[in-house]
Design an enzyme around this catalytic site. Structure first.
Site, PDB file in Angstrom:
ATOM      1  CD  GLN A  47      49.515 -10.110 -11.347  1.00  0.00           C
ATOM      2  OE1 GLN A  47      48.372  -9.351 -11.690  1.00  0.00           O
ATOM      3  NE2 GLN A  47      50.111  -9.698 -10.737  1.00  0.00           N
ATOM      4  CE1 TYR A  52      38.559  -7.405 -19.012  1.00  0.00           C
ATOM      5  CE2 TYR A  52      38.471  -5.463 -17.749  1.00  0.00           C
ATOM      6  CZ  TYR A  52      38.507  -5.858 -18.655  1.00  0.00           C
ATOM      7  OH  TYR A  52      38.890  -4.771 -19.532  1.00  0.00           O
TER       8      TYR A  52
END
Ligand SMILES: NC(=O)c1ccc[n+]([C@@H]2O[C@H](COP(=O)([O-])OP(=O)(O)OC[C@H]3O[C@@H](n4cnc5c(N)ncnc54)[C@H](OP(=O)(O)O)[C@@H]3O)[C@@H](O)[C@H]2O)c1
Length: 332
Positions: A27, A54
């Protein structure tokens, strides 16, 4: 910053830790990621949480670069293994093969010789528990991992692992990493009582319910530009809480926070820290100001009447069902 023991172990962790799920390598850009890590360090956070999975392993790389040059002994670095990190049948789960391959990748990406805590990111029904625990024990003996923990395991699974460890002389689990917030209390009835008895500490994730408890998402309105709810990956993860009944109740917490002189995020983080079985609350952030806001929850005491007011406001939107602690029935 205040510090707590990780479960019954000798390891001290900052009671607020910083995690980089959804954000680093995905993000937010690398500059913002580094600024958030620097803000965390400046505010006294010493505990950092990540996982091999992740951002498809990129999050560990970003954290490794952001922490480069920081005295290793002044940090507690946590990572995890279980979710897929590649296309192969053995690129997932808690088999001896995958755990060994995954820790080597994590150490390389994090640019460190050891991690302080290595966590089984879910329960793996396709690997004998003895195989996983023996492998973790081997990693501890090799000094690649200092402590071992789990994430989102049920009380029964944690209890079974501790029994095997005691019988076989393996290193014991010291922690569990569950979701826990004012809105998500599923660990309270089973996981916490067992953990208190066994000396297992909770390192809780999404204490601000991914941003929902800041009150910035208004019922019936579009999510603010750039917030997690507008991110492709993050939006899917937060969707469960983006309901008008939840968002309306959250707005009603604002006077409670204001009366205490706390921001909504601080109230949310302080709330999870009232539970003495919680060793640390892992906060996420896309901007350094958020880190600086959230850390002020350290050391805050909430009186019983405040806790009652929060319960009265949230009422039946709180999830308490212990069966919501679950791992995939087969490997993802
Ligand atoms: N073990 C597991 O299965 C598991 C699962 C999930 C997470 N985790 C761990 O827990 C960590 C934290 O999870 P999380 O990121 O969901 O936690 P969170 O602290 O509940 O939510 C963080 C997000 O909320 C928003 N936010 C935070 N502080 C704010 C503030 N003061 N004002 C306004 N918005 C704010 C930011 O998103 P926006 O700015 O984009 O809105 C931020 O990225 C993860 O990084 C990871 O380490 C573990």
């Amino acid at each position: 910053m205040e510090f707590r023991h990780l479960g019954r172990s000798g390891l001290m962790v900052s009671e607020i830790s910083y995690g980089n799920w959804i954000t680093h390598g995905s993000q937010v850009e690398e500059d913002a990621a580094k600024q958030c890590v620097q803000a965390a360090l400046d505010e006294g956070i010493t505990t950092f949480d990540t996982a091999d999975v992740y951002a498809g392993t990129k999050a560990e790389e970003v954290l490794g670069r952001a922490l480069k040059g920081v005295r290793r002994e002044s940090l507690e670095i946590f990572t995890k293994v279980y979710w897929p990190t590649g296309p192969g049948k053995n690129d997932r789960g808690l088999s001896r093969k995958h755990i060994f391959e995954s820790i080597h990748g994590s150490l390389r990406r994090l640019q460190t010789d050891y991690v302080d805590l290595y966590q089984a990111h879910r329960f793996d029904y396709e690997t004998p528990l003895e195989e996983t625990l023996k492998t973790f024990d081997d990693l501890v003996r090799q000094g690649k991992v200092l402590y071992i923990g789990v994430s989102e395991w049920t009380a029964e699974q944690i209890g079974r692992a501790l029994k095997i460890a005691d019988e076989m002389g393996f290193d014991r689990l010291v922690s569990n990493q569950p979701q826990y917030s004012m809105l998500w209390r599923v660990i309270e009835s089973e996981v916490v009582p067992l953990s208190e008895k066994e000396g297992v500490g909770q390192i809780v994730w999404s204490p601000i319910t991914q941003g929902v408890l800041t009150g910035k998402y208004l019922p019936g309105q579009q999510a603010p530009e750039g917030s997690r709810a507008t991110d492709k990956t993050g939006g899917a993860m937060i969707a469960r809480f983006m309901r008008d009944d939840v968002l309306t109740r959250v707005q009603e917490l604002k006077p409670i926070a204001a009366d205490l002189g706390l921001s909504m995020a601080q109230l949310a983080v302080a709330w999870v820290l009232q539970n003495p079985n919680v060793s640390s609350a892992i906060v996420g952030a896309t901007r350094p100001e958020q880190v600086r806001d959230n850390v002020k929850a350290a050391g805050v005491k909430l009186d019983a009447d405040v806790l009652k007011k929060i319960d009265d406001v949230l009422g039946d939107v709180v999830e308490r069902d212990a069966s919501k602690t679950a791992s995939p029935s087969s490997r993802p």
